[in-house]
Design a protein around this motif. Structure first.
Motif, PDB file in Angstrom:
ATOM      1  N   ASP A 164     -24.704  23.735 -25.700  1.00  0.00           N
ATOM      2  CA  ASP A 164     -24.591  25.278 -25.617  1.00  0.00           C
ATOM      3  C   ASP A 164     -23.476  25.886 -26.463  1.00  0.00           C
ATOM      4  O   ASP A 164     -23.671  26.883 -27.141  1.00  0.00           O
ATOM      5  CB  ASP A 164     -24.425  25.541 -24.231  1.00  0.00           C
ATOM      6  CG  ASP A 164     -25.596  25.347 -23.319  1.00  0.00           C
ATOM      7  OD1 ASP A 164     -26.854  24.972 -23.682  1.00  0.00           O
ATOM      8  OD2 ASP A 164     -25.452  25.335 -22.030  1.00  0.00           O
ATOM      9  N   SER A 165     -22.575  25.031 -26.597  1.00  0.00           N
ATOM     10  CA  SER A 165     -21.196  25.417 -27.454  1.00  0.00           C
ATOM     11  C   SER A 165     -21.706  25.421 -28.725  1.00  0.00           C
ATOM     12  O   SER A 165     -21.369  26.348 -29.735  1.00  0.00           O
ATOM     13  CB  SER A 165     -19.936  24.452 -27.100  1.00  0.00           C
ATOM     14  OG  SER A 165     -19.530  24.769 -25.857  1.00  0.00           O
ATOM     15  N   LEU A 166     -22.374  24.247 -29.372  1.00  0.00           N
ATOM     16  CA  LEU A 166     -22.829  24.255 -30.804  1.00  0.00           C
ATOM     17  C   LEU A 166     -23.689  25.318 -31.091  1.00  0.00           C
ATOM     18  O   LEU A 166     -23.640  25.877 -32.183  1.00  0.00           O
ATOM     19  CB  LEU A 166     -23.256  22.805 -31.001  1.00  0.00           C
ATOM     20  CG  LEU A 166     -22.261  21.720 -31.108  1.00  0.00           C
ATOM     21  CD1 LEU A 166     -22.964  20.372 -31.044  1.00  0.00           C
ATOM     22  CD2 LEU A 166     -21.654  21.716 -32.361  1.00  0.00           C
ATOM     23  N   GLU A 167     -24.658  25.508 -30.094  1.00  0.00           N
ATOM     24  CA  GLU A 167     -25.695  26.801 -30.460  1.00  0.00           C
ATOM     25  C   GLU A 167     -25.148  28.039 -30.708  1.00  0.00           C
ATOM     26  O   GLU A 167     -25.340  28.841 -31.509  1.00  0.00           O
ATOM     27  CB  GLU A 167     -26.681  26.815 -29.290  1.00  0.00           C
ATOM     28  CG  GLU A 167     -27.323  27.923 -29.231  1.00  0.00           C
ATOM     29  CD  GLU A 167     -28.321  28.275 -28.062  1.00  0.00           C
ATOM     30  OE1 GLU A 167     -28.828  29.526 -27.670  1.00  0.00           O
ATOM     31  OE2 GLU A 167     -28.516  27.326 -27.278  1.00  0.00           O
ATOM     32  N   ALA A 168     -23.928  28.406 -30.061  1.00  0.00           N
ATOM     33  CA  ALA A 168     -23.110  29.484 -30.242  1.00  0.00           C
ATOM     34  C   ALA A 168     -22.304  29.448 -31.538  1.00  0.00           C
ATOM     35  O   ALA A 168     -21.990  30.600 -32.119  1.00  0.00           O
ATOM     36  CB  ALA A 168     -22.004  29.765 -29.224  1.00  0.00           C
ATOM     37  N   VAL A 169     -22.290  28.280 -32.472  1.00  0.00           N
ATOM     38  CA  VAL A 169     -21.578  28.230 -33.559  1.00  0.00           C
ATOM     39  C   VAL A 169     -22.282  28.184 -34.748  1.00  0.00           C
ATOM     40  O   VAL A 169     -22.114  28.792 -35.839  1.00  0.00           O
ATOM     41  CB  VAL A 169     -20.362  27.203 -33.572  1.00  0.00           C
ATOM     42  CG1 VAL A 169     -19.572  27.189 -34.578  1.00  0.00           C
ATOM     43  CG2 VAL A 169     -19.331  27.269 -32.381  1.00  0.00           C
ATOM     44  N   VAL A 170     -23.367  27.453 -34.552  1.00  0.00           N
ATOM     45  CA  VAL A 170     -24.174  26.972 -35.581  1.00  0.00           C
ATOM     46  C   VAL A 170     -25.119  28.193 -36.032  1.00  0.00           C
ATOM     47  O   VAL A 170     -25.627  28.747 -35.091  1.00  0.00           O
ATOM     48  CB  VAL A 170     -25.075  25.727 -35.442  1.00  0.00           C
ATOM     49  CG1 VAL A 170     -26.172  25.438 -36.435  1.00  0.00           C
ATOM     50  CG2 VAL A 170     -24.180  24.514 -35.196  1.00  0.00           C
ATOM     51  N   GLN A 197     -17.521  22.357 -47.437  1.00  0.00           N
ATOM     52  CA  GLN A 197     -17.927  22.569 -48.748  1.00  0.00           C
ATOM     53  C   GLN A 197     -17.037  24.007 -49.086  1.00  0.00           C
ATOM     54  O   GLN A 197     -16.325  24.259 -50.144  1.00  0.00           O
ATOM     55  CB  GLN A 197     -19.106  22.864 -49.290  1.00  0.00           C
ATOM     56  CG  GLN A 197     -19.860  21.437 -49.240  1.00  0.00           C
ATOM     57  CD  GLN A 197     -21.298  21.584 -49.814  1.00  0.00           C
ATOM     58  OE1 GLN A 197     -21.964  22.641 -49.494  1.00  0.00           O
ATOM     59  NE2 GLN A 197     -21.972  20.462 -50.353  1.00  0.00           N
ATOM     60  N   SER A 198     -17.292  24.846 -48.238  1.00  0.00           N
ATOM     61  CA  SER A 198     -16.506  26.400 -48.375  1.00  0.00           C
ATOM     62  C   SER A 198     -15.170  26.316 -48.204  1.00  0.00           C
ATOM     63  O   SER A 198     -14.369  26.889 -49.240  1.00  0.00           O
ATOM     64  CB  SER A 198     -17.011  27.125 -47.334  1.00  0.00           C
ATOM     65  OG  SER A 198     -16.427  28.349 -47.412  1.00  0.00           O
ATOM     66  N   VAL A 199     -14.574  25.523 -47.290  1.00  0.00           N
ATOM     67  CA  VAL A 199     -13.141  25.424 -47.210  1.00  0.00           C
ATOM     68  C   VAL A 199     -12.549  24.723 -48.630  1.00  0.00           C
ATOM     69  O   VAL A 199     -11.279  25.094 -49.293  1.00  0.00           O
ATOM     70  CB  VAL A 199     -12.524  24.470 -46.296  1.00  0.00           C
ATOM     71  CG1 VAL A 199     -11.124  24.109 -46.370  1.00  0.00           C
ATOM     72  CG2 VAL A 199     -12.815  25.129 -44.915  1.00  0.00           C
ATOM     73  N   SER A 200     -13.304  23.554 -49.054  1.00  0.00           N
ATOM     74  CA  SER A 200     -12.984  23.023 -50.204  1.00  0.00           C
ATOM     75  C   SER A 200     -12.956  23.876 -51.381  1.00  0.00           C
ATOM     76  O   SER A 200     -11.989  24.011 -52.417  1.00  0.00           O
ATOM     77  CB  SER A 200     -13.858  21.771 -50.446  1.00  0.00           C
ATOM     78  OG  SER A 200     -13.390  21.152 -51.642  1.00  0.00           O
ATOM     79  N   ALA A 201     -13.993  24.828 -51.730  1.00  0.00           N
ATOM     80  CA  ALA A 201     -14.026  25.526 -52.752  1.00  0.00           C
ATOM     81  C   ALA A 201     -13.050  26.710 -52.794  1.00  0.00           C
ATOM     82  O   ALA A 201     -12.315  26.962 -53.749  1.00  0.00           O
ATOM     83  CB  ALA A 201     -15.495  26.427 -52.671  1.00  0.00           C
ATOM     84  N   VAL A 202     -12.493  27.259 -51.510  1.00  0.00           N
ATOM     85  CA  VAL A 202     -11.457  28.052 -51.490  1.00  0.00           C
ATOM     86  C   VAL A 202     -10.264  27.596 -51.747  1.00  0.00           C
ATOM     87  O   VAL A 202      -9.347  28.080 -52.603  1.00  0.00           O
ATOM     88  CB  VAL A 202     -11.528  28.780 -49.909  1.00  0.00           C
ATOM     89  CG1 VAL A 202     -10.184  29.589 -49.899  1.00  0.00           C
ATOM     90  CG2 VAL A 202     -12.836  29.609 -49.464  1.00  0.00           C
ATOM     91  N   GLY A 225     -21.025  20.364 -42.901  1.00  0.00           N
ATOM     92  CA  GLY A 225     -20.883  19.998 -44.312  1.00  0.00           C
ATOM     93  C   GLY A 225     -20.655  21.498 -45.083  1.00  0.00           C
ATOM     94  O   GLY A 225     -19.817  21.525 -46.129  1.00  0.00           O
ATOM     95  N   GLN A 226     -21.450  22.545 -44.894  1.00  0.00           N
ATOM     96  CA  GLN A 226     -21.372  23.812 -45.464  1.00  0.00           C
ATOM     97  C   GLN A 226     -20.065  24.343 -45.398  1.00  0.00           C
ATOM     98  O   GLN A 226     -19.450  24.713 -46.185  1.00  0.00           O
ATOM     99  CB  GLN A 226     -22.573  24.820 -45.074  1.00  0.00           C
ATOM    100  CG  GLN A 226     -23.945  24.222 -45.128  1.00  0.00           C
ATOM    101  CD  GLN A 226     -24.918  25.240 -44.706  1.00  0.00           C
ATOM    102  OE1 GLN A 226     -24.524  25.904 -43.853  1.00  0.00           O
ATOM    103  NE2 GLN A 226     -26.132  24.925 -45.041  1.00  0.00           N
TER     104      GLN A 226
END
Length: 115
Positions: free
Chosen positions: A92-98, A22-27, A18-19
């Motif tokens: 594990d993949s999500l841990e590396a991104v979040v 929102q960032s993509v939308s704002a840009v 979601g964050q």
């Protein structure tokens, strides 16, 4: 594992997703194309969706009932354990991104190198 994914991992992934959205939308609203940010969002959405699919699959497999203990044990060995490994891979993949501040569980780094 299903409980951990549903209670901790997926909510953190959805929050970060979601964050980023929102960032993509704002840009974009500011007049830029946010091409790379959109790629990151797409990757995050794909990982989160994959995690949810794997959680649901594991949940369904855990509902197996078998009268014969030997067959039930083989079912778990052949179906449940691989599904758990698959879910772990996505977690594990999500841990590396979040980001760290959104990740609710101890990371491997924290467990290995306690501060």
């Amino acid at each position: 594992m299903v409980l951990m994914a549903n209670r901790y991992i997926l909510p953190a992934a959805y929050r970060y997703q979601g964050q980023v959205a929102q960032s993509v939308s704002a840009v974009k609203a500011a007049g830029s194309n946010a091409k790379e940010a959109k790629k990151g969002l797409d990757q995050m959405v794909a990982l989160t969706e994959e995690c949810k699919v794997r959680v649901d699959k594991l949940q369904a497999l855990l509902e197996h009932e078998g009268g014969d203990a030997d067959k039930h044990a083989k079912y778990f060995r052949d179906k449940v354990v691989p599904a758990m490994a698959s879910l772990r891979e996505t977690g594990d993949s999500l841990e590396a991104v979040v980001p760290h501040d959104l990740w609710p569980l101890p990371t491997y780094r924290e467990m290995l190198f306690v501060r």
